[in-house]
Structures are given as structure tokens and as C-alpha cells.
Scaffold this active site. Structure first.
Site, PDB file in Angstrom:
ATOM      1  N   ASP A  25       0.830  -1.217   0.000  1.00  0.00           N
ATOM      2  CA  ASP A  25       0.000   0.000   0.000  1.00  0.00           C
ATOM      3  C   ASP A  25       0.861   1.263   0.000  1.00  0.00           C
ATOM      4  O   ASP A  25       1.980   1.256   0.513  1.00  0.00           O
ATOM      5  CB  ASP A  25      -0.911  -0.028   1.242  1.00  0.00           C
ATOM      6  CG  ASP A  25      -2.065   0.961   1.112  1.00  0.00           C
ATOM      7  OD1 ASP A  25      -2.331   1.441  -0.008  1.00  0.00           O
ATOM      8  OD2 ASP A  25      -2.695   1.264   2.148  1.00  0.00           O
ATOM      9  N   ASN A  27       1.213   3.396  -2.927  1.00  0.00           N
ATOM     10  CA  ASN A  27       1.715   3.805  -4.258  1.00  0.00           C
ATOM     11  C   ASN A  27       1.200   5.185  -4.661  1.00  0.00           C
ATOM     12  O   ASN A  27       1.948   6.008  -5.186  1.00  0.00           O
ATOM     13  CB  ASN A  27       1.254   2.814  -5.333  1.00  0.00           C
ATOM     14  CG  ASN A  27       1.831   1.445  -5.140  1.00  0.00           C
ATOM     15  OD1 ASN A  27       2.756   1.260  -4.357  1.00  0.00           O
ATOM     16  ND2 ASN A  27       1.283   0.462  -5.841  1.00  0.00           N
ATOM     17  N   GLY A  28      -0.100   5.403  -4.437  1.00  0.00           N
ATOM     18  CA  GLY A  28      -0.730   6.662  -4.847  1.00  0.00           C
ATOM     19  C   GLY A  28      -0.105   7.839  -4.118  1.00  0.00           C
ATOM     20  O   GLY A  28       0.303   8.837  -4.735  1.00  0.00           O
ATOM     21  N   ARG A  29       0.013   7.718  -2.785  1.00  0.00           N
ATOM     22  CA  ARG A  29       0.588   8.803  -1.983  1.00  0.00           C
ATOM     23  C   ARG A  29       2.036   9.072  -2.381  1.00  0.00           C
ATOM     24  O   ARG A  29       2.483  10.218  -2.464  1.00  0.00           O
ATOM     25  CB  ARG A  29       0.506   8.461  -0.486  1.00  0.00           C
ATOM     26  CG  ARG A  29      -0.811   8.843   0.137  1.00  0.00           C
ATOM     27  CD  ARG A  29      -1.009   8.167   1.460  1.00  0.00           C
ATOM     28  NE  ARG A  29      -1.365   6.755   1.296  1.00  0.00           N
ATOM     29  CZ  ARG A  29      -1.436   5.883   2.294  1.00  0.00           C
ATOM     30  NH1 ARG A  29      -1.152   6.273   3.519  1.00  0.00           N
ATOM     31  NH2 ARG A  29      -1.794   4.640   2.060  1.00  0.00           N
ATOM     32  N   HIS A  42       2.144   3.161  -9.021  1.00  0.00           N
ATOM     33  CA  HIS A  42       1.883   1.728  -9.221  1.00  0.00           C
ATOM     34  C   HIS A  42       3.004   1.086 -10.039  1.00  0.00           C
ATOM     35  O   HIS A  42       3.434  -0.026  -9.749  1.00  0.00           O
ATOM     36  CB  HIS A  42       0.538   1.529  -9.922  1.00  0.00           C
ATOM     37  CG  HIS A  42      -0.643   2.012  -9.128  1.00  0.00           C
ATOM     38  ND1 HIS A  42      -0.803   1.707  -7.790  1.00  0.00           N
ATOM     39  CD2 HIS A  42      -1.711   2.772  -9.463  1.00  0.00           C
ATOM     40  CE1 HIS A  42      -1.915   2.270  -7.347  1.00  0.00           C
ATOM     41  NE2 HIS A  42      -2.486   2.925  -8.331  1.00  0.00           N
ATOM     42  N   LEU A 136       9.657 -20.946  -5.382  1.00  0.00           N
ATOM     43  CA  LEU A 136       8.726 -20.075  -4.649  1.00  0.00           C
ATOM     44  C   LEU A 136       7.298 -20.167  -5.204  1.00  0.00           C
ATOM     45  O   LEU A 136       7.094 -20.101  -6.413  1.00  0.00           O
ATOM     46  CB  LEU A 136       9.220 -18.622  -4.786  1.00  0.00           C
ATOM     47  CG  LEU A 136       8.308 -17.543  -4.188  1.00  0.00           C
ATOM     48  CD1 LEU A 136       8.345 -17.575  -2.662  1.00  0.00           C
ATOM     49  CD2 LEU A 136       8.712 -16.153  -4.693  1.00  0.00           C
ATOM     50  N   GLU A 212       1.574 -13.345  12.464  1.00  0.00           N
ATOM     51  CA  GLU A 212       2.165 -12.108  12.968  1.00  0.00           C
ATOM     52  C   GLU A 212       1.805 -11.021  11.960  1.00  0.00           C
ATOM     53  O   GLU A 212       1.767 -11.292  10.746  1.00  0.00           O
ATOM     54  CB  GLU A 212       3.692 -12.225  13.014  1.00  0.00           C
ATOM     55  CG  GLU A 212       4.223 -13.260  13.975  1.00  0.00           C
ATOM     56  CD  GLU A 212       3.966 -12.894  15.430  1.00  0.00           C
ATOM     57  OE1 GLU A 212       4.112 -11.697  15.770  1.00  0.00           O
ATOM     58  OE2 GLU A 212       3.620 -13.790  16.213  1.00  0.00           O
TER      59      GLU A 212
HETATM   60  C1  IPE Z   1      -5.501  -2.471   0.139  1.00  0.00           C
HETATM   61  O1  IPE Z   1      -5.169  -1.139  -0.041  1.00  0.00           O
HETATM   62  C2  IPE Z   1      -5.455  -3.191  -1.163  1.00  0.00           C
HETATM   63  C3  IPE Z   1      -4.151  -3.327  -1.765  1.00  0.00           C
HETATM   64  C4  IPE Z   1      -3.008  -2.919  -1.294  1.00  0.00           C
HETATM   65  C5  IPE Z   1      -4.143  -4.002  -3.024  1.00  0.00           C
HETATM   66  P1  IPE Z   1      -6.286   0.003  -0.146  1.00  0.00           P
HETATM   67  O2  IPE Z   1      -5.553   1.281  -0.290  1.00  0.00           O
HETATM   68  O3  IPE Z   1      -7.263  -0.337  -1.200  1.00  0.00           O
HETATM   69  O4  IPE Z   1      -7.022  -0.113   1.266  1.00  0.00           O
HETATM   70  P2  IPE Z   1      -7.834   0.955   2.070  1.00  0.00           P
HETATM   71  O5  IPE Z   1      -8.845   1.529   1.129  1.00  0.00           O
HETATM   72  O6  IPE Z   1      -6.864   1.990   2.537  1.00  0.00           O
HETATM   73  O7  IPE Z   1      -8.436   0.198   3.214  1.00  0.00           O
HETATM   74  C1  IPE Z   2      -1.850   0.272  -3.214  1.00  0.00           C
HETATM   75  O1  IPE Z   2      -1.571   1.627  -3.302  1.00  0.00           O
HETATM   76  C2  IPE Z   2      -2.103  -0.350  -4.561  1.00  0.00           C
HETATM   77  C3  IPE Z   2      -3.530  -0.627  -4.836  1.00  0.00           C
HETATM   78  C4  IPE Z   2      -4.489  -0.611  -3.960  1.00  0.00           C
HETATM   79  C5  IPE Z   2      -3.877  -0.956  -6.197  1.00  0.00           C
HETATM   80  P1  IPE Z   2      -2.722   2.709  -3.243  1.00  0.00           P
HETATM   81  O2  IPE Z   2      -3.178   2.998  -4.649  1.00  0.00           O
HETATM   82  O3  IPE Z   2      -3.805   2.301  -2.325  1.00  0.00           O
HETATM   83  O4  IPE Z   2      -1.944   3.953  -2.674  1.00  0.00           O
HETATM   84  P2  IPE Z   2      -2.463   4.998  -1.597  1.00  0.00           P
HETATM   85  O5  IPE Z   2      -2.929   4.213  -0.406  1.00  0.00           O
HETATM   86  O6  IPE Z   2      -3.576   5.748  -2.247  1.00  0.00           O
HETATM   87  O7  IPE Z   2      -1.282   5.830  -1.315  1.00  0.00           O
HETATM   88 MG    MG Z   3      -4.097   2.570  -0.337  1.00  0.00          MG
END
Ligand code: IPE
Ligand code: IPE
Ligand code: MG
Length: 254
Positions: A25, A27-29, A42, A136, A212
Site C-alpha cells: 500500500d 503507491n498513490g501517496r 503503481h 517459490l 504475525e
Molecule cells: C488495500 O489497499 C489493497 C491493496 C493494497 C491491493 P487500499 O488502499 O485499497 O485499502 P484501504 O482503502 O486503505 O483500506
Molecule cells: C496500493 O496503493 C495499490 C492498490 C491498492 C492498487 P494505493 O493505490 O492504495 O496507494 P495509496 O494508499 O492511495 O497511497
Molecule cells: Mg491505499
């Protein structure tokens, strides 16, 4: 840490997880912080996933499950969803050779019929090509949600009862697990979630009952091998009691 130091550290870790799950999690930020579009985050995340797969191969970890796209991620804007689907397709194409060379056995979990047809075909091909590999066990969760998986299992069990294949009284944790998408893998030992969110977001809820769970503030595209090794070292020291008590306490009292 140099490569040699890191190799040394890796070889001294005693108790590695057999099955590791990663919620990749942030990637967007990560992209937004750099003034870039989310898809760039991503794309960089994919490179990190590749590095992690290579490290897990080197460590001879038995199974790695990567959460790439949740059942709930379908609710994101179409532009991001389409970008991600294209990225999955390109990634599978690009890394087929790498997975074959490393004897990785690939599998996708999640509702496949919702994915674009071309991606469905690529996933099927990748699973078929790598099905005899004994390295793996890499599972990619795309369109996966644990609650949906559990409901699917319940429906399947009801069908099997109706068809006389199993008895209701035979249902226990082990039988139930066999109906879930991860029935081909060892039990989930460790979950890592990046980006500072402290929730599971519908990832392997049943399987994580005694895992864990490690949460780190690091955004996925910044996740480095050094941090991974530290997490593994920490994990190797943890004592999992499964509801029982410490062994020494038991001995002293006896
Ligand atoms: C969880 O991340 C899903 C993946 C990393 C693929 P999200 O960014 O979708 O989760 P929430 O919305 O913060 O709970
Ligand atoms: C996780 O990164 C990847 C997917 C859920 C596809 P995010 O896209 O959720 O990134 P944030 O949480 O917005 O930073
Ligand atoms: Mg996210």
C-alpha cells in the site's frame, strides 16, 4: 548495508516464515508527493514487487502472496482501474522469463471473470507454464477479497452437502480451509502492510487468524530489502503461542 552484509544477515535468520503475505500500500501517496500521477506510483510499486520476489527466491521462502488489487478497488475511478489492469498485463508479459528462470510457481487468486479477457488469458498462460515449478509459490491477489472468498467457500460446501459429497458434521477448520483460495499453500505466518494504515482491508482474514502482523510507515515504492530483513529478523524472534502459554512457564509450574 552492503550486499555482502545483507547476505550475511539473511543467512543467519533461523526461523523464516513459510508463507508471507504483503499488502503493498501507498503507491498513490508516493506518486502524489512527487507531483506525479498515481499510476507512476503503481509502476514503481511493480519494480519493488519484483525485487521482493527475487529476495524471497534467494531466501528459499516457500510462499509469497502479494495483494495487488482488492475486490473493493473496483470502486476506484475507471482511469486508475484501467491503468492498473494494463499494468498487470504488461508486468506478467515482462516477467514471464524471470519467473521461469527462478522456478517460481505462479497463481492468481480473486474473481478472475471480472478481469479484462486479455489479462485472464495471460494469467492462465502464466499459471500453466509455471505449474510444474518447485520453487517459490507466488500468488498474486487481483480482484481478491477475503469475505468474498469465505462466502464462495460456504456456497461450495452447501453444494457438496446437497450432492452428498460431505456431511455437515464433517465441517471443521481444516475442511473449511480446503474450500478457500489459499488451500494449496502453507499456513500464513507473517503479514506486512506498508504505508502506515493499520488494517487488513479484506486481505486473508481467515488465514491471518494466528499470523504475525507487521505494519510499517514506509510507502510501498520506498520499501527496501534492508527493512524487509529487519522485519524477518524480528519475526524470527517472535514466539507464537496459539492461545497456549509459554513453554518455560508450563515447565516451572509442573
Ligand atoms: C488495500 O489497499 C489493497 C491493496 C493494497 C491491493 P487500499 O488502499 O485499497 O485499502 P484501504 O482503502 O486503505 O483500506
Ligand atoms: C496500493 O496503493 C495499490 C492498490 C491498492 C492498487 P494505493 O493505490 O492504495 O496507494 P495509496 O494508499 O492511495 O497511497
Ligand atoms: Mg491505499
Amino acid at each position: 548495508m552492503t550486499q555482502i552484509e545483507s547476505e550475511k544477515n539473511l543467512s543467519t535468520i533461523q526461523n523464516l516464515p513459510k508463507h508471507l503475505g504483503i499488502i503493498m500500500d501507498g503507491n498513490g501517496r508516493w506518486a502524489m508527493l512527487r507531483g506525479k500521477r498515481r499510476i507512476f506510483g503503481h509502476e514503481t510499486g511493480v519494480l519493488k514487487a519484483r525485487e521482493l520476489v527475487e529476495t524471497c527466491v534467494r531466501l528459499r521462502i516457500e510462499a509469497l502472496t502479494l495483494y495487488a488489487f482488492s475486490a473493493e478497488n473496483w470502486s476506484r475511478p475507471a482511469k486508475e482501474v484501467n491503468g492498473l489492469m494494463k499494468l498487470f498485463e504488461k508486468t506478467i508479459e515482462k516477467y514471464t522469463g524471470l519467473l521461469i528462470d527462478n522456478r517460481v510457481r505462479f497463481k492468481q487468486v480473486g474473481k478472475r471473470t471480472l478481469l479484462p479477457k486479455i489479462l485472464q488469458r495471460k494469467l492462465e498462460q502464466m499459471e500453466a507454464i509455471t505449474s510444474q515449478n518447485e520453487g517459490l509459490k507466488l500468488t498474486l491477489a487481483i480482484g481478491y477479497g477475503a469475505q468474498q472468498d469465505i462466502i464462495g467457500a460456504v456456497k461450495h460446501i452447501i453444494d457438496d452437502i446437497n450432492q452428498g459429497k460431505i456431511e455437515k458434521d464433517a465441517i471443521d477448520e481444516s475442511l473449511f480451509s480446503n474450500y478457500l483460495s489459499f488451500n494449496h499453500l502453507p499456513k500464513l505466518d507473517l503479514v506486512i502492510r506498508t504505508s502506515g494504515e493499520t488494517r487488513l482491508s479484506n486481505f486473508m482474514l481467515w488465514e491471518a487468524a494466528y499470523s504475525e502482523i507487521h505494519f510499517t510507515e514506509t510507502l510501498w515504492p520506498n520499501f527496501e530489502e534492508q527493512e524487509f530483513i529487519e522485519i524477518l529478523e524480528n519475526y524470527s524472534k517472535s514466539e507464537r503461542r496459539y492461545g497456549s502459554i509459554k513453554k518455560e512457564v508450563e515447565l516451572k509450574k509442573a
